[in-house]
Motif scaffolding. Structure first.
Motif, PDB file in Angstrom:
ATOM      1  N   GLU A 127       0.440   9.497 -10.958  1.00  0.00           N
ATOM      2  CA  GLU A 127       0.052   8.623  -9.852  1.00  0.00           C
ATOM      3  C   GLU A 127      -1.284   7.954 -10.158  1.00  0.00           C
ATOM      4  O   GLU A 127      -2.072   8.466 -10.968  1.00  0.00           O
ATOM      5  CB  GLU A 127      -0.048   9.417  -8.554  1.00  0.00           C
ATOM      6  CG  GLU A 127       1.295   9.945  -8.083  1.00  0.00           C
ATOM      7  CD  GLU A 127       1.248  10.530  -6.677  1.00  0.00           C
ATOM      8  OE1 GLU A 127       2.296  10.955  -6.195  1.00  0.00           O
ATOM      9  OE2 GLU A 127       0.153  10.548  -6.073  1.00  0.00           O
ATOM     10  N   ARG A 136      -2.961  16.999  -6.655  1.00  0.00           N
ATOM     11  CA  ARG A 136      -3.510  15.819  -5.992  1.00  0.00           C
ATOM     12  C   ARG A 136      -2.453  14.739  -5.753  1.00  0.00           C
ATOM     13  O   ARG A 136      -2.780  13.629  -5.343  1.00  0.00           O
ATOM     14  CB  ARG A 136      -4.663  15.229  -6.823  1.00  0.00           C
ATOM     15  CG  ARG A 136      -5.901  16.115  -6.860  1.00  0.00           C
ATOM     16  CD  ARG A 136      -7.083  15.318  -7.380  1.00  0.00           C
ATOM     17  NE  ARG A 136      -7.392  14.179  -6.506  1.00  0.00           N
ATOM     18  CZ  ARG A 136      -8.230  13.201  -6.835  1.00  0.00           C
ATOM     19  NH1 ARG A 136      -8.806  13.200  -8.029  1.00  0.00           N
ATOM     20  NH2 ARG A 136      -8.465  12.210  -5.995  1.00  0.00           N
ATOM     21  N   THR A 138       0.036  12.453  -4.071  1.00  0.00           N
ATOM     22  CA  THR A 138       0.106  12.010  -2.671  1.00  0.00           C
ATOM     23  C   THR A 138       1.496  11.559  -2.254  1.00  0.00           C
ATOM     24  O   THR A 138       1.715  11.274  -1.079  1.00  0.00           O
ATOM     25  CB  THR A 138      -0.881  10.854  -2.431  1.00  0.00           C
ATOM     26  OG1 THR A 138      -0.557   9.769  -3.320  1.00  0.00           O
ATOM     27  CG2 THR A 138      -2.321  11.302  -2.677  1.00  0.00           C
ATOM     28  N   THR A 139       2.429  11.452  -3.193  1.00  0.00           N
ATOM     29  CA  THR A 139       3.807  11.145  -2.822  1.00  0.00           C
ATOM     30  C   THR A 139       4.352  12.308  -2.000  1.00  0.00           C
ATOM     31  O   THR A 139       4.377  13.445  -2.474  1.00  0.00           O
ATOM     32  CB  THR A 139       4.675  10.930  -4.075  1.00  0.00           C
ATOM     33  OG1 THR A 139       4.175   9.794  -4.787  1.00  0.00           O
ATOM     34  CG2 THR A 139       6.124  10.689  -3.700  1.00  0.00           C
ATOM     35  N   THR A 140       4.745  12.018  -0.781  1.00  0.00           N
ATOM     36  CA  THR A 140       5.146  13.087   0.135  1.00  0.00           C
ATOM     37  C   THR A 140       6.588  12.925   0.589  1.00  0.00           C
ATOM     38  O   THR A 140       7.109  11.812   0.677  1.00  0.00           O
ATOM     39  CB  THR A 140       4.233  13.127   1.372  1.00  0.00           C
ATOM     40  OG1 THR A 140       4.229  11.836   1.984  1.00  0.00           O
ATOM     41  CG2 THR A 140       2.815  13.500   0.993  1.00  0.00           C
ATOM     42  N   GLY A 152       5.438   7.027  -1.490  1.00  0.00           N
ATOM     43  CA  GLY A 152       4.343   7.174  -2.440  1.00  0.00           C
ATOM     44  C   GLY A 152       4.423   6.156  -3.562  1.00  0.00           C
ATOM     45  O   GLY A 152       5.242   5.237  -3.536  1.00  0.00           O
TER      46      GLY A 152
END
Length: 386
Positions: A127, A136, A138-140, A152
């Motif tokens: 990312e 870390r 952040t793709t959720t 994300g």
């Protein structure tokens, strides 16, 4: 008992793959890159001979081997000047993860195609702000009834334009702790809300690099691979083979470069003597060969540990192998170019493009500094600075 001396079967595999690689060679790859297309012919021939799925289970059309066998395939293709980058991604990462943790339906849906080359799967972890740091990301992914909604961004994802799906690393919330944990999802390439943008790279390669955007991509419940609570175990089941295969990629490239330098050093004469007779030329090439062979030993150790089911031991060895191979490859390519002098920078000899390619082995899929961090903390027991 395992041994680092290759079996007759492994030696035969090397010989056979090497013959395939030489049939195509560096000129083929150079032409493919110039035409902006994928090395489809080589991929198909490798598939017909059973090389693409050599590591996948026999009951799903694979060869029943392991990462040890697949790393031989990639190394020998690379040594012939015709490496297939997606071998690292499709059968090694995605195929391994699905074979180990996928449902029966996922295995039957994907593994036969990954093995025979009719399906291709990319892998999305990196990312913009996290690199490959899974803590870390952040793709959720969040639940919406029985479905998942995935949101994300990913960057530097190889081969998405030719892939049928991407194995995406996202994070879900742990109901007990509220903390996010990594999970793996199979995302079809044509899923609604899933888009891609090509990254303009100086690196010349048949496999393009992509930025991926996931905007509430709706996935069925069975898009999740493995146990939602397994987290890092499943992730590293794919990352350890990735490091082993990246080592194979680097070693193959380094061997190819040294081979071209040796040809030149034997034929190019100055004052009636081949330049390879001079120690200033001979010794650095000998050292490059030694470094590559040492890296190969660590790669073989890592593959053996992984195939034996020792994930912890394989993690350490795979990181060391990737580090050693990346460093050896950069030095080997640099020395090969230097051996040829000005000719080393011409298109005719085809070595200059490897300067950037070799540099990738130091950066991807994890930088040498992060490997040194891993060894410092996990192996040597030193405290973290972060």
């Amino acid at each position: 008992m395992t041994t680092l001396i290759e079996s007759e079967e492994h030696q035969a595999l090397r010989k056979a793959v090497s013959a395939l690689g030489r049939r195509y060679g560096r000129d083929y790859i150079t032409q493919v890159i110039a035409e902006g297309r994928y090395p489809t012919e080589l991929w198909r021939d490798a598939a017909k001979l059973g090389y693409l799925g050599v590591n996948l289970p026999e009951e799903y059309g694979g060869g029943g081997g392991g990462i040890a066998e697949l790393s031989i395939v990639l190394e020998e293709l690379g040594a012939a000047g015709a490496p297939l980058l997606m071998l690292i991604v499709s059968p090694a990462i995605c195929g391994t993860v699905i074979a180990r943790f996928g449902t029966e339906d996922q295995k039957r849906t994907w593994l036969p195609g990954l093995a025979d080359g009719t399906k291709l799967m990319a892998f999305g972890i990196t990312e913009p702000d996290a690199g490959s740091n899974s803590h870390r990301i952040t793709t959720t992914a969040r639940r919406d009834g029985e479905d998942w909604l995935l949101t994300g961004r990913k960057v530097f994802i190889s081969g998405v334009d030719h892939a049928d799906a991407v194995l995406i690393v996202g994070r879900t919330e742990d109901a007990r702790t509220g903390k996010l944990k990594p999970c793996l999802f199979i995302v079809p390439r044509d899923a609604e809300g899933f888009s891609r943008n090509a990254i303009d790279m100086e690196l010349s390669a048949a496999e393009k690099q992509w930025e991926l955007v996931l905007d509430d991509v709706r996935l069925p419940a069975d898009a999740l691979v493995g146990d939602e609570d397994a987290g890092l175990l499943q992730l590293f089941a794919g990352l350890n083979p990735e490091r082993v295969m990246t080592a194979a990629f680097a070693i193959g490239m380094g061997r190819y470069a040294v081979g071209k330098a040796l040809e030149y050093a034997r034929e190019r004469t100055v004052w009636k003597t081949p330049i390879g007779a001079h120690q200033a030329i001979a010794h650095p090439l000998a050292q490059a060969h030694i470094d590559l062979e040492l890296a190969k030993l660590m790669m073989q150790k890592a593959a053996l540990l992984y195939d034996a089911g020792d994930d912890i031991g394989a993690g350490e060895a795979a990181n060391m192998a990737k580090y050693a191979a990346g460093e050896a490859c950069v030095r080997a390519v640099d020395q090969a170019v230097h051996t040829l002098g000005g000719n080393g920078l011409t298109r005719e000899f085809g070595l200059a493009s490897l300067i950037i390619g070799a540099r990738v082995a130091r950066i991807a899929p994890v930088s040498r500094e992060m490997i040194l961090n891993y060894v410092s903390h996990q192996t040597l027991g030193l405290p973290k600075s972060y």
